[in-house]
Design a protein around this motif. Structure first.
Motif, PDB file in Angstrom:
ATOM      1  N   VAL A 228       2.055  -7.009   7.977  1.00  0.00           N
ATOM      2  CA  VAL A 228       1.849  -5.569   7.926  1.00  0.00           C
ATOM      3  C   VAL A 228       2.962  -5.000   7.058  1.00  0.00           C
ATOM      4  O   VAL A 228       4.136  -5.245   7.315  1.00  0.00           O
ATOM      5  N   ALA A 229       2.584  -4.279   6.014  1.00  0.00           N
ATOM      6  CA  ALA A 229       3.586  -3.794   5.071  1.00  0.00           C
ATOM      7  C   ALA A 229       3.658  -2.284   5.107  1.00  0.00           C
ATOM      8  O   ALA A 229       2.667  -1.605   5.405  1.00  0.00           O
ATOM      9  N   SER A 230       4.815  -1.770   4.806  1.00  0.00           N
ATOM     10  CA  SER A 230       4.958  -0.316   4.726  1.00  0.00           C
ATOM     11  C   SER A 230       4.343   0.170   3.423  1.00  0.00           C
ATOM     12  O   SER A 230       4.215  -0.589   2.467  1.00  0.00           O
ATOM     13  N   ASN A 231       3.965   1.415   3.412  1.00  0.00           N
ATOM     14  CA  ASN A 231       3.341   2.015   2.239  1.00  0.00           C
ATOM     15  C   ASN A 231       4.416   2.616   1.336  1.00  0.00           C
ATOM     16  O   ASN A 231       5.232   3.402   1.801  1.00  0.00           O
ATOM     17  N   PRO A 232       4.428   2.239   0.045  1.00  0.00           N
ATOM     18  CA  PRO A 232       5.467   2.777  -0.854  1.00  0.00           C
ATOM     19  C   PRO A 232       5.485   4.310  -0.870  1.00  0.00           C
ATOM     20  O   PRO A 232       6.529   4.916  -1.109  1.00  0.00           O
ATOM     21  N   ASP A 233       4.309   4.934  -0.598  1.00  0.00           N
ATOM     22  CA  ASP A 233       4.272   6.397  -0.583  1.00  0.00           C
ATOM     23  C   ASP A 233       5.145   6.975   0.530  1.00  0.00           C
ATOM     24  O   ASP A 233       5.521   8.138   0.486  1.00  0.00           O
ATOM     25  N   ASP A 234       5.421   6.148   1.531  1.00  0.00           N
ATOM     26  CA  ASP A 234       6.217   6.631   2.663  1.00  0.00           C
ATOM     27  C   ASP A 234       7.701   6.375   2.479  1.00  0.00           C
ATOM     28  O   ASP A 234       8.480   6.605   3.414  1.00  0.00           O
ATOM     29  N   ASN A 235       8.088   5.874   1.315  1.00  0.00           N
ATOM     30  CA  ASN A 235       9.484   5.470   1.137  1.00  0.00           C
ATOM     31  C   ASN A 235      10.479   6.592   1.425  1.00  0.00           C
ATOM     32  O   ASN A 235      11.506   6.360   2.040  1.00  0.00           O
TER      33      ASN A 235
END
Lengths: 252, 96
Positions: free
Chosen positions: B62-69
């Motif tokens: 499960v990866a974080s979304n770059p938009d949420d950086n």
């Protein structure tokens, strides 16, 4: 024939099988079905060529003619090669490549396990080193046999065809000629007769799990111990020996 | 990206020495876990890179979304109390 001459020929036979199969597998370099398998097959090829180098080098020492392992590999003619006929069979489709590897690797596993006990210290040491690699070759080909046999209808059909096509080359593994018997009496060579039942057990287990049918022994091809080969070896040598023939003693 | 037609994707983690953490080495294609382990061995550990391998199906990562950086990773430098800069280093401690 004294022990040294016989051992020379014995090392040559083992080296030739590794050399020719190593070359066959190297033909698949950059042509594997997927990147991962391309690397797996070329790694096995490299293991084979490494084993060739050790065996032919030892053969040179025993021959005492001042030759190198390269001379032996690249400067003999077809009827002076003693590799098992199985090793020169074409790669065919992936099922044929795997079936050939399965038959050979299981045999080599049993054979080199015995050769480890040889009274010839060099052969025993080569056996120990190569066994580690063979165990992996065997695992690789067994796993693929199971997946192809118990895979799709097409892969099952191709795997069964490959098993059937190559079966007639398995008889040679268990032949013992006068040279083998001579060295067996001196506890140098391996007695391959008792290996046959064990080999069949291993193969049967793999084929059963792969939902494949084990062929029944009928006509078996033979000849390699006398230097008699199928038409395949000539084609292999013409490619393998090209550089030495065109540019003798070429240096990098 | 073109559709991947080459079997399932697996992530490979290699431990270079007992006791050290497993590091991500890359990925391989394979039909199942046994073949994934074999392929990982062939591709990543032929030159003494490791003594142990983990493989896991990439789909379970499960990866974080770059938009949420901005939301996730902004170090909030203006909130100085978040950073342990008010402590005096004890004498003799080399790393803290």
């Amino acid at each position: 024939m004294n022990t040294q001459e016989a051992t020379y020929k014995y090392a040559l036979r083992l080296g030739d099988s590794a050399l020719v199969l190593g070359h066959r597998l190297s033909e698949l370099c950059s042509k594997g079905p997927i990147l991962e398998e391309d690397l797996a097959l070329t790694n096995i090829s490299l293991d084979m060529i490494g084993r060739t180098q050790a065996l032919l080098k030892y053969a040179c020492e025993l021959e005492m003619q001042g030759k190198t392992e390269d001379d032996l590999a690249y400067r003999r003619s077809e009827n002076h090669y003693y590799n098992y006929l199985m090793t020169e069979q074409p790669n065919g489709d992936f099922a044929h490549t795997i079936a050939r590897q399965l038959f050979i690797s299981v045999f080599e596993y049993l054979f080199y396990t015995e050769l480890e006990k040889s009274k010839d210290a060099t052969l025993a040491a080569i056996a120990t080193k190569t066994l580690k690699e063979i165990k992996y070759h065997m695992q690789h080909s067994v796993e693929w046999t199971i997946r192809l046999g118990d895979g799709t209808a097409e892969s099952h059909k191709r795997m069964q065809t490959a098993i059937n096509d190559l079966w007639m080359y398995t008889g040679e593994f268990f032949e013992m000629d006068h040279l083998d018997m001579f060295l067996l009496h001196q506890h140098i060579a391996v007695d391959t007769h008792p290996l046959k039942a064990k080999w069949q057990d291993y193969i049967k287990t793999a084929l059963t799990e792969a939902t494949l049918i084990m062929p029944i022994d009928s006509y078996m091809q033979t000849g390699s111990k006398k230097g008699i080969h199928s038409e395949n070896l000539g084609h292999i040598l013409s490619e393998m020996q090209y550089l030495q023939r065109a540019y003798p003693d070429a240096k990098w | 990206m073109a559709t991947d037609t080459q079997l399932d994707l697996w992530e490979v983690f290699i431990q270079s020495k007992a006791g050290l953490p497993y590091m991500h080495a890359g990925s391989v294609h394979a039909s199942d876990e046994k073949m994934a382990l074999q392929n990982a061995r062939d591709i990543y550990t032929r030159r003494g890179e490791g003594t142990s391998i983990w493989v896991m199906p990439s789909k379970y990562i499960v990866a974080s979304n770059p938009d949420d950086n901005d939301m996730l990773f902004d170090p909030s430098n203006d909130k100085i109390y978040r950073h342990p800069t008010f402590y005096v280093m004890p004498e003799g401690a080399k790393n803290i």
